[in-house]
Scaffold this motif. Structure first.
Motif, PDB file in Angstrom:
ATOM      1  N   THR A 116       0.830  -1.218   0.000  1.00 22.54           N
ATOM      2  CA  THR A 116       0.000   0.000   0.000  1.00 22.54           C
ATOM      3  C   THR A 116       0.860   1.262   0.000  1.00 22.54           C
ATOM      4  O   THR A 116       0.633   2.197   0.769  1.00 22.54           O
ATOM      5  CB  THR A 116      -0.988   0.034   1.174  1.00 22.54           C
ATOM      6  N   HIS A 140      -3.831  -3.005  -3.941  1.00 24.33           N
ATOM      7  CA  HIS A 140      -3.699  -2.089  -2.799  1.00 24.33           C
ATOM      8  C   HIS A 140      -4.752  -2.388  -1.736  1.00 24.33           C
ATOM      9  O   HIS A 140      -4.455  -2.387  -0.527  1.00 24.33           O
ATOM     10  CB  HIS A 140      -3.865  -0.637  -3.270  1.00 24.33           C
ATOM     11  N   GLY A 144      -4.043  -3.516   2.005  1.00 24.53           N
ATOM     12  CA  GLY A 144      -4.449  -2.692   3.143  1.00 24.53           C
ATOM     13  C   GLY A 144      -5.084  -3.495   4.256  1.00 24.53           C
ATOM     14  O   GLY A 144      -4.744  -3.343   5.423  1.00 24.53           O
ATOM     15  N   THR A 220      -7.965   2.197  -3.601  1.00 25.29           N
ATOM     16  CA  THR A 220      -6.634   2.678  -3.231  1.00 25.29           C
ATOM     17  C   THR A 220      -6.656   3.695  -2.089  1.00 25.29           C
ATOM     18  O   THR A 220      -5.788   3.668  -1.215  1.00 25.29           O
ATOM     19  CB  THR A 220      -5.928   3.301  -4.456  1.00 25.29           C
ATOM     20  N   GLY A 225      -3.285   3.815  -0.193  1.00 28.04           N
ATOM     21  CA  GLY A 225      -2.334   3.517  -1.263  1.00 28.04           C
ATOM     22  C   GLY A 225      -1.999   4.721  -2.117  1.00 28.04           C
ATOM     23  O   GLY A 225      -0.848   4.977  -2.431  1.00 28.04           O
TER      24      GLY A 225
END
Length: 486
Positions: A116, A140, A144, A220, A225
């Motif tokens: 990330t 991502h 996470g 993201t 990210g």
């Protein structure tokens, strides 16, 4: 019945293959997109790794159904580290086969996804196939929440205890089971993560993004990210609403996810009494206010200054690493505040990277105790976290981590500088990569990316990103001789 060491290692190997099977599962939507868009090269790029890993994972799953494997701390550390490394290697295959970028760049991009980190070597992301953009984003998102955290929720099927994996994946100073069963904890955290992500996607769609952009950015941003489907990032949409929504959700992503469970249970007092959450929000508010005041002459109005200052503050503090302005053109005071935020990071138990707010809180409180000890040499002092007396070993652990973090940053800076990069850019890159921020200053500022670094530095950065994502201890302990002794 006690199993031999060799037999246990063989079982752990098969379990590792099952963990990698998750990567094959999350590749499926990208494969569907590639088929729908007629992206022939990407169809092969996704189908090849999916097919091989799916078969191996299926066979391993069947062979482990009747096994009862209990993991110790060493097993957990090793499995988590190998999962992240092999996931990054497996995730690099679509980049390498489908887009014809170099193997080094492909692995760097994949490591950025699962760690990330909002970094990239790709200058024109809009030229990428949609399937690869989606893979970049969903990587991502799963990085996470933590591949291991997801798997822990499924471990009853395998008869494997999961807390050692949770400890290895999130080795912060304060961790707890918010429910009696760790699998229930994992499922509740995953549920909160999913709900917040879905809400963010919907708000992005209402703000004017098309569904593809809304979904990819939702993945993201919620994962801290920061990468985008657009070359200009979030700034491409030129929307105050989208900027504001992003700011709020970057902050939410940087909070400890156990707090959302407490909110759902109506335990508001636990949230209000949380020391780290209060400090995190105070740091954001103070930093954003200082930068806003400094930017009013630049943007000509308090509203525009607040919009840019709050977004960039949330982005750096939560280690999302995206930008809606070239902050390197801002006054030196604003840039200095942002630079210091790179040393902090988000909360423990969040998708954010960095040193983490709780560690800074512990050190700050201990500093106060040491000052009081000078005045009252015979006094007995302790630190309080969440209105409870903290353990003394927490202080030792935080101090050790802080020193280790600085060593990793220093070594990475030296190696990067030895490659010909100027000192400030080397230090900024080392700090950004170790903290999983992605963006930074100098050669990695908002107008640049990581493509200019030589290949051996990109390999170093890929390793440091993974180590930083796992908070260093999990990775570096594996390289000590004591780890391998019986």
């Amino acid at each position: 019945m006690k199993i031999s060491r060799f037999a246990k290692q063989f079982i752990l190997l098969r379990f590792l293959i099952i963990l990698l099977g998750i990567i094959a599962i999350i590749m499926a939507p990208s494969l569907v997109i590639a088929i729908a868009n007629g992206e022939t090269a990407m169809i092969r790029a996704f189908a090849f790794p999916m097919g091989i890993v799916s078969v191996l994972a299926g066979l391993s799953l069947l062979s482990l159904r009747k096994k009862n494997l209990h993991l110790n701390a060493r097993d957990g550390f090793l499995l988590v580290f190998l999962t992240w490394v092999l996931a990054s290697l497996l995730g690099a295959i679509p980049y390498f086969l489908g887009d014809a970028i170099s193997l080094t760049d492909a692995i760097f991009e994949s490591a950025c996804s699962f760690a990330t980190t909002g970094a990239t070597t790709i200058s024109d992301v809009e030229a990428l196939p949609q399937s690869l953009l989606f893979w970049r984003s969903i990587g991502h998102w799963f990085g996470g929440i933590g591949i291991v955290l997801i798997t822990v929720a499924l471990m009853p099927v395998l008869g494997v205890g999961g807390f050692q994996l949770i400890k290895a994946e999130t080795p912060g100073p304060e961790k707890e089971k918010i429910t009696p069963k760790i699998t229930v904890t994992a499922k509740l955290i995953f549920l909160a993560y999913g709900i917040l992500t879905a809400a963010l996607m919907l708000l992005y769609r209402l703000g004017g993004m098309n569904w593809f952009d809304a979904i990819c950015h939702g993945f993201t941003v919620m994962a801290s990210g920061g990468v985008s489907t657009r070359n200009a990032g979030i700034a491409y949409f030129n929307s105050g609403f989208i900027d504001g929504v992003s700011t709020v959700f970057m902050l939410l992503a940087g909070l400890n996810f156990s707090l959302y469970y407490r909110l759902l249970r109506g335990r508001f007092r636990d949230v209000l009494d949380n020391t780290e959450a209060r400090a995190y929000l105070i740091i954001f508010l103070v930093s954003a206010a200082l930068i806003t005041v400094n930017l009013i002459p630049v943007y000509g109005s308090p509203g525009a200054a607040l919009r840019h200052a709050s977004y960039q503050t949330a982005s750096i503090l939560s280690t999302t690493g995206s930008a809606i302005a070239d902050y390197e053109t801002w006054p030196s005071f604003a840039r200095t505040v942002l630079f210091f935020l790179m040393f902090i990071g988000g909360c423990s138990g969040s998708t954010a990277g960095g040193i983490k707010v709780i560690r800074h809180v512990v050190l700050f409180k201990q500093m106060g105790n040491e000052l009081r000890r000078i005045i009252y040499p015979r006094g007995v002092f302790s630190i309080q976290l969440n209105k409870k007396v903290g353990r003394k070993d927490v202080i030792y652990g935080v101090a050790g981590f802080f020193f280790l973090y600085l060593i990793v940053v220093a070594v990475t800076t030296l190696v990067t500088a030895a490659s010909g990069t100027d000192l400030f850019s080397s230090f900024s890159a080392a700090l950004s990569i170790t903290g999983n921020v992605g963006t930074g200053f100098g050669a990695i500022g908002p107008r640049h990316n990581y493509s200019a670094f030589p290949d051996h530095i990109k390999w170093l950065f890929s390793f440091v990103m993974i180590a930083g994502r796992l908070e260093l201890w999990t990775v570096l302990v594996i390289f000590t001789p004591a780890f391998w002794r019986k």
